[in-house]
Write an enzyme that holds these catalytic residues in place. Structure first.
Site, PDB file in Angstrom:
ATOM      1  N   HIS A   1       0.852  -1.045   0.096  1.00 41.98           N
ATOM      2  CA  HIS A   1       0.052   0.038  -0.231  1.00 41.98           C
ATOM      3  C   HIS A   1       0.848   1.325   0.094  1.00 41.98           C
ATOM      4  CE1 HIS A   1       0.809  -0.850   4.516  1.00 41.98           C
ATOM      5  NE2 HIS A   1       0.867   0.530   4.396  1.00 41.98           N
TER       6      HIS A   1
HETATM    7  C1  T46 Z   1       2.971   0.794   6.832  1.00 48.18           C
HETATM    8  C2  T46 Z   1       3.658  -0.360   7.183  1.00 48.18           C
HETATM    9  C3  T46 Z   1       5.019  -0.405   7.549  1.00 48.18           C
HETATM   10  C4  T46 Z   1      -4.616  -0.633  13.503  1.00 48.18           C
HETATM   11  O1  T46 Z   1      -5.765  -1.076  13.881  1.00 48.18           O
HETATM   12  N1  T46 Z   1      -3.953   0.503  13.777  1.00 48.18           N
HETATM   13  C5  T46 Z   1      -2.716   0.864  13.261  1.00 48.18           C
HETATM   14  O2  T46 Z   1      -2.049   1.806  13.692  1.00 48.18           O
HETATM   15  C6  T46 Z   1      -2.306   0.006  12.310  1.00 48.18           C
HETATM   16  C7  T46 Z   1      -0.714   0.366  11.514  1.00 48.18           C
HETATM   17  C8  T46 Z   1      -3.047  -0.937  11.734  1.00 48.18           C
HETATM   18  N2  T46 Z   1      -4.092  -1.414  12.250  1.00 48.18           N
HETATM   19  C9  T46 Z   1      -4.855  -2.511  12.072  1.00 48.18           C
HETATM   20  C10 T46 Z   1      -5.290  -2.622  10.526  1.00 48.18           C
HETATM   21  C11 T46 Z   1      -5.259  -4.223  10.003  1.00 48.18           C
HETATM   22  O3  T46 Z   1      -6.432  -4.711  10.410  1.00 48.18           O
HETATM   23  O4  T46 Z   1      -3.778  -3.749  11.966  1.00 48.18           O
HETATM   24  C12 T46 Z   1      -4.061  -4.456  10.788  1.00 48.18           C
HETATM   25  C13 T46 Z   1      -2.833  -4.839  10.038  1.00 48.18           C
HETATM   26  O5  T46 Z   1      -2.446  -3.625   9.391  1.00 48.18           O
HETATM   27  P1  T46 Z   1      -1.956  -3.372   7.712  1.00 48.18           P
HETATM   28  O6  T46 Z   1      -2.408  -4.423   7.281  1.00 48.18           O
HETATM   29  O7  T46 Z   1      -1.867  -1.990   7.471  1.00 48.18           O
HETATM   30  O8  T46 Z   1      -0.217  -3.833   8.178  1.00 48.18           O
HETATM   31  P2  T46 Z   1       0.891  -3.607   7.276  1.00 48.18           P
HETATM   32  O9  T46 Z   1       2.088  -4.456   8.057  1.00 48.18           O
HETATM   33  O10 T46 Z   1       0.555  -4.052   5.942  1.00 48.18           O
HETATM   34  O11 T46 Z   1       1.303  -2.130   7.070  1.00 48.18           O
HETATM   35  C14 T46 Z   1       1.687  -1.646   8.358  1.00 48.18           C
HETATM   36  C15 T46 Z   1       1.118   0.045   8.348  1.00 48.18           C
HETATM   37  O12 T46 Z   1      -0.591  -0.178   8.267  1.00 48.18           O
HETATM   38  C16 T46 Z   1       1.350   0.781   7.334  1.00 48.18           C
HETATM   39  O13 T46 Z   1       0.927   2.018   7.602  1.00 48.18           O
HETATM   40  O14 T46 Z   1       3.503   1.689   6.382  1.00 48.18           O
HETATM   41  O15 T46 Z   1       3.034  -1.334   8.362  1.00 48.18           O
END
Ligand code: T46
Length: 139
Positions: free
Chosen positions: A49
């Site tokens: 993303h």
């Molecule tokens: C990024 C990379 C480095 C939350 O509820 N609060 C939060 O602050 C975050 C970051 C995530 N979430 C929830 C949303 C999803 O249900 O945690 C779950 C996993 O998040 P995501 O799929 O977005 O995780 P990554 O590892 O793909 O990405 C994350 C960050 O979202 C993003 O901003 O830059 O780490």
């Protein structure tokens, strides 16, 4: 594409190391949120993303991983493996994190609170967004 890595000052002595990070001093923005990734399973790729506004500093405080940054024109793979180095990730940058060691802990300092509306989770949408074209107008 310019990769901006901050090298933080460790305050080391005979007991070990300590790194302190202060907003607007060591970190180029006000820190509104801190989160961390750990126990990432072997072979997993995270991210896929970009963010419209969010800026972040990403620090691999334990273990190692790699991150691919893509600004829509160029892409670079950056290893993250030093607890005193922080990778600056600007807004409008596609990211994918991979090759996590089993013990990897990725600490992220973010300029904004969590807001799913700031995410672009589709690569074609990302390209359209950064080129300021409505979806469908780009090949
Ligand atoms: C990024 C990379 C480095 C939350 O509820 N609060 C939060 O602050 C975050 C970051 C995530 N979430 C929830 C949303 C999803 O249900 O945690 C779950 C996993 O998040 P995501 O799929 O977005 O995780 P990554 O590892 O793909 O990405 C994350 C960050 O979202 C993003 O901003 O830059 O780490």
């Amino acid at each position: 594409m310019q990769v901006v890595k901050y090298v933080f000052q460790p305050h080391g002595d005979e007991r070990g190391q300590l790194v302190a990070l202060e907003e607007l001093k060591d970190i180029p923005f006000k820190i509104k949120r801190v989160y961390y990734l750990y126990a990432t399973l072997k072979g997993v790729v995270r991210g896929y993303h970009a963010h419209k506004s969010l800026e972040q500093i990403i620090i691999c405080i334990h273990g190692s991983c790699k991150i691919r940054l893509d600004n829509g024109q160029e892409s670079k793979i950056i290893p993250l493996e030093r607890p005193y180095e922080g990778l600056y990730v600007a807004s409008n940058m596609w990211r994918e994190m991979f090759d996590f060691s089993p013990d990897a802990v990725l600490l992220v300092l973010a300029s904004e609170l969590y807001d799913e509306r700031d995410y672009i989770r589709n690569y074609d949408e990302f390209l359209a967004y950064i080129n300021n074209a409505p979806m469908g107008e780009k090949k």
